[in-house]
Structure formats: C-alpha cells, structure tokens
Design a protein around this motif. Structure first.
Motif, short mmCIF file in Angstrom:
data_model
loop_
_atom_site.label_atom_id
_atom_site.label_comp_id
_atom_site.label_asym_id
_atom_site.label_seq_id
_atom_site.Cartn_x
_atom_site.Cartn_y
_atom_site.Cartn_z
N GLN A 141 0.69 -1.19 -0.07
CA GLN A 141 0.12 -0.04 -0.04
C GLN A 141 0.79 1.28 0.08
N ILE A 158 -8.62 -2.50 -4.50
CA ILE A 158 -9.59 -2.55 -3.39
C ILE A 158 -11.05 -2.27 -3.93
N ASN A 159 -11.07 -1.03 -4.68
CA ASN A 159 -12.48 -0.64 -5.28
C ASN A 159 -12.83 -1.64 -6.35
N SER A 167 0.40 3.33 -3.78
CA SER A 167 -1.12 3.52 -2.88
C SER A 167 -2.21 3.74 -4.05
N GLU A 168 -1.92 4.25 -5.12
CA GLU A 168 -3.24 4.33 -6.12
C GLU A 168 -3.38 3.08 -6.63
N HIS A 226 -3.12 0.14 -5.16
CA HIS A 226 -3.72 -0.77 -4.09
C HIS A 226 -5.05 -0.28 -4.03
N ARG A 227 -5.33 0.90 -4.06
CA ARG A 227 -6.61 1.51 -3.75
C ARG A 227 -7.49 1.13 -5.01
N HIS A 228 -7.03 0.86 -6.34
CA HIS A 228 -7.71 0.59 -7.59
C HIS A 228 -8.06 -0.97 -7.31
#
Length: 303
Positions: free
Chosen positions: A200, A211-212, A204-205, A207-209
């Motif tokens: 993460q 998860i989303n 970070s971007e 990782h967030r993608h």
C-alpha cells in the motif's frame, strides 16, 4: 626547352560519390542526372580517379558500362568508407547536441521486459554514446522524480495530476483475477480467499484501485501478502498462496507460470498505461524514446 606541367589529382569524397553512383547505374548519363551534373564533367572526374589509382575501374563501350574486377573491389571499399563517414557525422552531431550523456528512464514493474530490451537496443544503435539508466519504481515515485528533474521519462499508470508533466496514453489494460491453474473460479467464495497485492505504501493508487475493483464485485479482499514487484506477486499466486487482481497484459509476460485468469466484467476496473515527461525537458533523445516505446507497445498488444 618547354616544360610540360602534369595535373596532380587528389582523391576527394566527391570522387568516391561519383564513382559509387556510376557503379550503381552502370550508365554515365543516368548517373549524371542523379548527381545533378552534365555527363562530360562526370566522365572527366572518373578518369581523374582512375589516373589517381593507376587502374581502370570501368570497361566502356558504346552500348554498355561494366565494372572491372578492380572496380568491383573498389566499390566494396567505397561503400564502407562512405558509410563510416556518415556514421562519424551522425556521432559528431549527437555529441554536439549533447546526446552523449545520460538518459534516465523510469518504469513500473509490470512493464514488459522484452519490450524494454528492444527499445534499449534501438536507442543504443541510434545513440551509441548515450548512457541509459533504468529505474523500476512506483508511479508515485516516478511522478516526483519527473517533477524534480531526476527522470527524463516514465512508464506508469494513470491518473497523474501535475501541471508540470505531459502525459501520452499507451493503452488501456483490463484487470483480471488470477489464481493457480488448479483453481475453479466458479466454485470459490471470494470473501474467504486470500489475496496478494502491491504494498500500500509503495503503490497507493494501484492498491486503492484493486480494493475498489473488489468492492464493486461485492466483496472486501483479504490481503495476506504484499509485494513491490509484479513478478513476485504472480510467483506467489502460482504457488497457491492466494489470488491477485492484476492487469491482463502482465500474464503474457510470464508464460512459464501456471496461472488461470478470470475476466472482470467492470469497465471501471481498467487501468491505463501512460508515458510521462516533464514539460521543460530539453533532452534531445526524448522524442526517439517516446516514439520507440509507443511502437513497441503496439506490437506487444497485437501479439
């Protein structure tokens, strides 16, 4: 007693060009047209060259012109000499234009290494005195390095928000769920499965993608392992340590791994690969790098 003055001819590059043109055409008239000169001066120049060498280069008749054996050998030498001169001119111009220093290229770990190698080979041929330094790192770190002038060009994933940088789209990459070959996606409950993802803090971007994407599919991924390398993530998946959500293009890079994929029917899960450079960049090799990378990515996606 009168003194006879003999003309001393010194071989020049133009003599070599004249000779090569006549040798290619085997016709003085056509060769003169190519050289934008009349035929008589061209014939005199070839005669002067033969006098300088002390050999006959062409057999001439009313109907045809042929190279002698000496002429055939001399043609091979002349072609090499002219190529070396052009090469030297190119290198000299590159040095004058400062294309002899360092080019710093950043890329994310999912960048196809075979494609990257092809680009580097092309650049080495084009700019033999240019030293290329490679940096495999996250999109976020590349962005900062480009803004600070520590990178010349970056291969990364969108989005990038910066008024200082220029972005060029390369291609859209759909996300897939990947698992070991023995898995049956239709039988599994994603709530209960272990997942492997990028760290993460490192990406970070991305990782967030991930998860989303999982959230839109209706579950929260249970991430048990994190890595900073796409190859490591896929290695762990192939060993049965978990599933992963990855760009589809990465699977083609590791045919030796035993992997199975499941398409994600979600248009928002796609990710875009982009080229990013600083608006103020003055590196003379930047355009060549960008053109070559775009060309090789098109080939990669077509394969």
């Amino acid at each position: 007693m009168s003194r006879i003055h003999t003309k001393k001819v010194s071989m020049e590059i133009r003599h070599l060009i004249y000779f090569k043109t006549v040798a290619e055409e085997l016709h003085f008239g056509r060769a003169a047209e190519r050289l934008f000169m009349s035929q008589p001066p061209l014939s005199r120049q070839i005669k002067d060259l033969e006098d300088e060498l002390g050999v006959i280069l062409f057999f001439r008749t009313n109907k045809r012109v042929e190279l002698t054996e000496a002429g055939k050998y001399f043609l091979e030498e002349v072609v090499e000499i002219l190529q070396n001169i052009e090469h030297s001119k190119t290198i000299t111009k590159q040095i004058h234009n400062n294309i002899s220093g360092e080019f710093k290229l950043g890329y994310i770990s999912s960048t196809p290494k075979r494609m990257l190698a092809t680009v580097l080979k092309h650049i080495q041929q084009k700019f033999p005195y240019l030293r290329v330094s490679l940096f495999e790192t996250s999109t976020h770190k590349q962005k900062l390095a480009l803004e600070n002038g520590k990178l010349d060009l970056g291969i990364m994933r969108s989005p990038i928000y910066s008024s200082e940088l220029l972005t060029t789209p390369l291609f859209e990459d759909p996300m897939v769920i990947v698992g070991p070959t023995q898995i049956a996606f239709s039988d599994i409950n994603f709530f209960n499965e272990s997942f492997i993802s990028f760290n993460q803090k490192y990406a970070s971007e991305y990782h967030r993608h991930v998860i989303n994407t999982c959230n839109r599919m209706g579950f929260e991924p249970k991430i048990v392992h994190q890595s900073n390398s796409m190859s490591s993530i896929l290695e762990l998946v192939s060993q049965g340590l978990g599933l992963a959500v990855v760009p589809a293009s990465t699977i083609k890079q590791y045919p030796h791994l035993k992997l199975k994929t499941m398409a994600i029917e979600d248009i928002d899960s796609k990710t875009e690969i982009i080229l990013v450079s600083n608006k103020k960049s003055k590196n003379s090799a930047l355009g060549e790098f960008m053109d070559c990378i775009q060309k090789e990515y098109r080939k990669f996606n077509a394969s």
